[in-house]
Design an enzyme around this catalytic site. Structure first.
Site, PDB file in Angstrom:
ATOM      1  N   ASN A  37      -5.966  10.323   0.881  1.00  0.00           N
ATOM      2  CA  ASN A  37      -4.722  10.734   0.221  1.00  0.00           C
ATOM      3  C   ASN A  37      -4.969  11.371  -1.147  1.00  0.00           C
ATOM      4  OD1 ASN A  37      -1.966  10.992   0.119  1.00  0.00           O
ATOM      5  ND2 ASN A  37      -1.534   8.835  -0.297  1.00  0.00           N
ATOM      6  N   HIS A 122       7.220  -2.703   4.451  1.00  0.00           N
ATOM      7  CA  HIS A 122       7.352  -2.599   2.989  1.00  0.00           C
ATOM      8  C   HIS A 122       8.821  -2.637   2.574  1.00  0.00           C
ATOM      9  CE1 HIS A 122       3.391  -0.318   1.966  1.00  0.00           C
ATOM     10  NE2 HIS A 122       3.188  -1.259   2.850  1.00  0.00           N
ATOM     11  N   ARG A 147       6.416  -7.164   2.917  1.00  0.00           N
ATOM     12  CA  ARG A 147       5.867  -6.980   1.575  1.00  0.00           C
ATOM     13  C   ARG A 147       7.027  -6.708   0.620  1.00  0.00           C
ATOM     14  NH1 ARG A 147       2.056  -2.179  -0.934  1.00  0.00           N
ATOM     15  NH2 ARG A 147       4.085  -1.207  -1.296  1.00  0.00           N
ATOM     16  N   TYR A 159       4.889   1.762  -8.969  1.00  0.00           N
ATOM     17  CA  TYR A 159       4.326   1.759  -7.620  1.00  0.00           C
ATOM     18  C   TYR A 159       5.177   0.914  -6.653  1.00  0.00           C
ATOM     19  CZ  TYR A 159       1.713   0.441  -3.602  1.00  0.00           C
ATOM     20  OH  TYR A 159       1.374   0.211  -2.295  1.00  0.00           O
ATOM     21  N   ASP A 220       1.903  -6.652  -3.608  1.00  0.00           N
ATOM     22  CA  ASP A 220       0.755  -5.827  -4.003  1.00  0.00           C
ATOM     23  C   ASP A 220       0.817  -5.580  -5.511  1.00  0.00           C
ATOM     24  OD1 ASP A 220      -1.276  -3.968  -4.231  1.00  0.00           O
ATOM     25  OD2 ASP A 220      -0.565  -2.683  -2.600  1.00  0.00           O
ATOM     26  N   HIS A 222      -1.507  -3.908  -7.030  1.00  0.00           N
ATOM     27  CA  HIS A 222      -2.037  -2.538  -7.101  1.00  0.00           C
ATOM     28  C   HIS A 222      -2.989  -2.306  -8.278  1.00  0.00           C
ATOM     29  CE1 HIS A 222      -1.526   1.764  -5.714  1.00  0.00           C
ATOM     30  NE2 HIS A 222      -1.508   1.082  -4.585  1.00  0.00           N
ATOM     31  N   GLU A 246      -2.031  -9.060  -3.290  1.00  0.00           N
ATOM     32  CA  GLU A 246      -3.021  -8.006  -3.016  1.00  0.00           C
ATOM     33  C   GLU A 246      -3.463  -7.297  -4.292  1.00  0.00           C
ATOM     34  OE1 GLU A 246      -1.386  -5.102  -0.375  1.00  0.00           O
ATOM     35  OE2 GLU A 246      -2.951  -3.653  -0.811  1.00  0.00           O
ATOM     36  N   GLU A 272      -8.572  -2.107  -0.130  1.00  0.00           N
ATOM     37  CA  GLU A 272      -8.139  -0.824   0.449  1.00  0.00           C
ATOM     38  C   GLU A 272      -8.895   0.355  -0.163  1.00  0.00           C
ATOM     39  OE1 GLU A 272      -3.935  -1.025  -0.435  1.00  0.00           O
ATOM     40  OE2 GLU A 272      -4.138   0.430  -2.038  1.00  0.00           O
ATOM     41  N   ARG A 293      -8.883  -5.866   3.166  1.00  0.00           N
ATOM     42  CA  ARG A 293      -7.808  -4.872   3.249  1.00  0.00           C
ATOM     43  C   ARG A 293      -8.263  -3.488   3.729  1.00  0.00           C
ATOM     44  NH1 ARG A 293      -3.461  -4.034   3.974  1.00  0.00           N
ATOM     45  NH2 ARG A 293      -2.618  -2.954   2.170  1.00  0.00           N
ATOM     46  N   HIS A 322      -5.491  -2.003   6.102  1.00  0.00           N
ATOM     47  CA  HIS A 322      -4.610  -1.079   5.386  1.00  0.00           C
ATOM     48  C   HIS A 322      -3.860  -0.195   6.379  1.00  0.00           C
ATOM     49  CE1 HIS A 322      -4.608   2.162   1.984  1.00  0.00           C
ATOM     50  NE2 HIS A 322      -3.659   1.287   1.776  1.00  0.00           N
ATOM     51  N   ASP A 326      -0.447   6.998   4.812  1.00  0.00           N
ATOM     52  CA  ASP A 326      -1.593   7.908   4.669  1.00  0.00           C
ATOM     53  C   ASP A 326      -2.715   7.579   5.660  1.00  0.00           C
ATOM     54  OD1 ASP A 326      -1.209   6.051   2.253  1.00  0.00           O
ATOM     55  OD2 ASP A 326      -3.352   6.393   2.059  1.00  0.00           O
ATOM     56  N   GLU A 349      -0.826  -4.167   8.291  1.00  0.00           N
ATOM     57  CA  GLU A 349       0.201  -3.408   7.573  1.00  0.00           C
ATOM     58  C   GLU A 349       0.700  -2.282   8.479  1.00  0.00           C
ATOM     59  OE1 GLU A 349      -1.318  -1.399   4.125  1.00  0.00           O
ATOM     60  OE2 GLU A 349       0.661  -1.233   3.195  1.00  0.00           O
ATOM     61  N   TRP A 412      -2.968   2.594 -11.721  1.00  0.00           N
ATOM     62  CA  TRP A 412      -1.705   2.781 -11.015  1.00  0.00           C
ATOM     63  C   TRP A 412      -1.613   1.851  -9.856  1.00  0.00           C
ATOM     64  CZ3 TRP A 412      -0.919   4.929  -5.987  1.00  0.00           C
ATOM     65  CH2 TRP A 412       0.435   5.129  -5.633  1.00  0.00           C
TER      66      TRP A 412
HETATM   67  O1  KDG Z   1      -2.822   6.391  -0.907  1.00  0.00           O
HETATM   68  C1  KDG Z   1      -2.567   5.231  -1.625  1.00  0.00           C
HETATM   69  C2  KDG Z   1      -1.904   4.224  -0.723  1.00  0.00           C
HETATM   70  O2  KDG Z   1      -2.679   4.075   0.439  1.00  0.00           O
HETATM   71  C3  KDG Z   1      -1.733   2.880  -1.376  1.00  0.00           C
HETATM   72  O3  KDG Z   1      -1.056   3.030  -2.568  1.00  0.00           O
HETATM   73  C4  KDG Z   1      -0.959   1.981  -0.429  1.00  0.00           C
HETATM   74  O4  KDG Z   1      -1.472   0.082  -1.770  1.00  0.00           O
HETATM   75  C5  KDG Z   1      -1.116   0.551  -0.713  1.00  0.00           C
HETATM   76  C6  KDG Z   1      -0.801  -0.386   0.373  1.00  0.00           C
HETATM   77  O5  KDG Z   1      -1.030  -1.575   0.175  1.00  0.00           O
HETATM   78  O6  KDG Z   1      -0.352   0.064   1.413  1.00  0.00           O
HETATM   79 MG    MG Z   2      -2.230  -1.919  -1.466  1.00  0.00          MG
END
Ligand code: KDG
Ligand code: MG
Length: 412
Positions: A37, A122, A147, A159, A220, A222, A246, A272, A293, A322, A326, A349, A412
Site C-alpha cells: 500500500n 472494523h 475491532r 487512524y 489497534d 497502530h 494490536e 503487520e 499479525r 492481516h 490493501d 481480519e 501514524w
Molecule cells: O496499509 C496500511 C494498512 O494495512 C493498515 O493501516 C491496516 O493496521 C491495519 C490493520 O490492522 O488492518
Molecule cells: Mg493494524
C-alpha cells in the site's frame, strides 16, 4: 511444468492492487498478491525488472527451491519490497500446485483443522453514538468479532475512523475505511497520546456496557505509543477483556514489548509490518506476543508465513493474519487456506472489498455467519478478469502521516 509466462498486473478498481500471474507451459495459471500500500510501483519494478526474467523456464513445482533461490540469490535480504515480491511468486506457485493436483491449497497444507475461520470487522466512530451504530451495523452483517476504533476529542482526523459508519446502506461500497488517499501527497493527520490514553478506556467501558461481555473486541494502537504508554493502555483496558491489543509500540525494537508484558495481561498482537521470521525471533521466543499479525502478502508468501506460524505454535502463539482491503482477494484467499489448515489459528481480519474489486477478482472464498471458508476449487480459488482489471489504471495514493500539535512528525 515449467513457467512459461509471468505477468505483473496493476489495477485500481476501488484501490491499487499488484498481482503476479504465472502461466506454465502446460497451460496452468497461478496468482500471487504483491500489493504494498502506497509503494506499489516499487514491487512492480522489483518483479518485472529483477524476478520475472529469473522465473521463465523454472520448474513451477519447486516451491521451496524457488523461495530459497529468490531470497538468497538477491544477496540483499528481507524488507517489504523484496518479501512482497517473493510472496507473490510463492503464492502463485501454490495456486499452480493446487490446480495441478486438483486440490484446494488448504488440502496441500495438511487439510482442514476447523470448519471455518472466525473473522473480525472494523467498527469505528468519531463519537460514541456513531461507534455504537457502526458496531450494530457490523453485527447485523454477520460479524462475530469487532475491532473498535474511536475518535479522540480534540483530534480532527486519526487512524481507523471511517467517515461513513453505515457504509453499505449509504454508498453501495462495502469497505468502510480506506486510509490510502488518492493524490500526489500524503494527508496529514494529528495526534495527542495523552488525550488518546484518557479517552479509550471510557469508550471500551461504554461498549462493554452496551454489548455485554461475550462479544470479542479488538483494538489497534497502530504503533503510536512508547513502551510505558503501551503498558498503561494495556492495563487500563484489562477490565474490558480485549481479544487483543494490536501494534502498541512500533516494535522494530522487539525488546520494547518486555516492559509492556511485565505490566499487563491484555493479549498483544503485532507484525503487520514485519516481513520475516527474523522480525519475530525475540517476541516469539520470549512469548512477548499472543498473535502473529503478518499477511501472506508481506511475509514471503504461504511458505514463509507457515514457518513463522509453526515456530509461534511452539509457544502457544496464534495467527491473526492481516486482512484490510490493501490485501487483495488473492492475498485474502491465501490467508484463508493457510488459516484453515494450521492448528494455531486465532482469528482472521476481514474488511470486505468494494464491488468493483469483486468484479476484477472472482473469488470462491465465502463468508457466512461470521466465518470464512476458502471453498474447494483447485488452487486458491481466485481468478483475475484481465478485461475488468484493464478498466482501472494505477492511481497514485499515499497512506497518511501524523504530526503532533508542535509540528513534530509522529508514528501514524
Ligand atoms: O496499509 C496500511 C494498512 O494495512 C493498515 O493501516 C491496516 O493496521 C491495519 C490493520 O490492522 O488492518
Ligand atoms: Mg493494524
Amino acid at each position: 511444468m515449467n513457467i512459461d509466462k509471468a505477468e505483473v498486473i496493476v489495477t485500481s478498481p476501488d484501490r491499487n492492487f499488484v498481482t503476479l500471474k504465472l502461466t506454465t507451459d502446460d497451460g496452468l495459471t497461478g496468482l500471487g498478491d504483491a500489493t504494498l500500500n502506497g509503494r506499489e510501483l516499487a514491487v512492480v519494478s522489483y518483479l518485472r525488472d529483477h524476478v520475472v526474467p529469473l522465473l521463465l523456464g523454472r520448474d513451477a513445482a519447486r516451491i521451496e527451491d524457488t523461495w530459497q533461490f529468490l531470497y538468497r540469490s538477491a544477496y540483499w535480504r528481507r524488507g517489504p519490497v523484496t518479501m512482497a515480491a517473493i510472496a507473490a511468486v510463492d503464492t502463485a506457485l501454490w495456486d499452480i500446485k493446487g490446480k495441478a493436483a486438483g486440490m484446494p491449497v488448504y488440502q496441500l497444507l495438511g487439510g482442514a483443522s476447523r470448519n471455518g475461520l472466525l473473522a473480525y470487522g472494523h467498527a469505528s466512530g468519531t463519537t460514541l453514538d456513531e461507534l455504537v451504530d457502526s458496531i450494530q451495523h457490523h453485527l447485523a452483517q454477520g460479524y462475530r468479532a469487532i475491532r473498535v476504533q474511536t475518535g479522540v476529542p480534540g483530534l480532527k482526523s486519526i487512524y481507523g475512523i471511517s467517515s461513513n459508519a453505515t457504509f453499505e446502506a449509504n454508498s453501495g461500497v462495502r469497505y468502510d475505511y480506506e486510509p490510502a488517499q488518492r493524490g500526489v501527497r500524503p494527508k496529514e493527520e494529528d495526534w495527542d497520546t495523552r488525550s488518546y490514553l484518557r479517552h479509550v478506556p471510557a469508550v471500551f467501558e461504554a461498549v462493554r456496557n452496551e454489548f455485554g461481555p461475550e462479544l470479542p473486541l479488538l483494538h489497534d494502537a497502530h504503533h503510536r505509543l512508547t513502551p510505558i504508554q503501551a503498558a498503561r493502555l494495556g492495563k487500563s483496558l484489562e477490565p474490558y477483556d480485549l481479544f487483543w491489543l494490536e501494534d502498541v509500540t512500533p516494535a522494530e525494537n522487539q525488546e520494547a514489548l518486555r516492559l509492556v508484558r511485565q505490566h499487563t495481561t491484555t493479549p498483544l498482537a503485532i507484525g503487520e509490518i514485519f516481513n520475516t521470521v527474523w522480525d519475530y525471533q525475540q517476541v516469539i521466543r520470549e512469548q512477548l506476543i499472543d498473535y502473529v499479525r503478518s499477511a501472506v502478502t508481506h511475509t514471503g508468501g504461504i511458505t514463509h508465513l507457515k514457518k513463522i506460524l509453526d515456530y509461534a505454535s511452539q509457544y502457544q502463539i496464534k495467527s491473526g493474519m492481516h486482512g484490510p482491503t490493501d490485501i487483495s482477494p488473492v492475498g485474502m484467499a491465501a490467508a484463508v487456506h493457510l488459516g484453515l489448515a494450521i492448528h494455531n489459528f486465532g482469528i482472521q481480519e476481514y474488511m470486505q472489498h468494494g464491488t468493483k474489486t469483486d468484479q476484477v477478482f472472482q473469488q470462491s472464498f465465502t463468508w457466512k455467519d461470521g466465518f470464512l471458508h476458502p471453498g474447494d476449487q483447485p488452487g486458491l480459488g481466485v481468478e483475475l478478469d484481465l478485461d475488468e482489471a484493464g478498466k482501472y489504471p494505477y492511481t497514485q495514493a499515499y497512506l497518511p502521516y501524523n504530526r503532533l500539535a508542535d509540528g513534530t512528525v509522529h508514528d501514524w
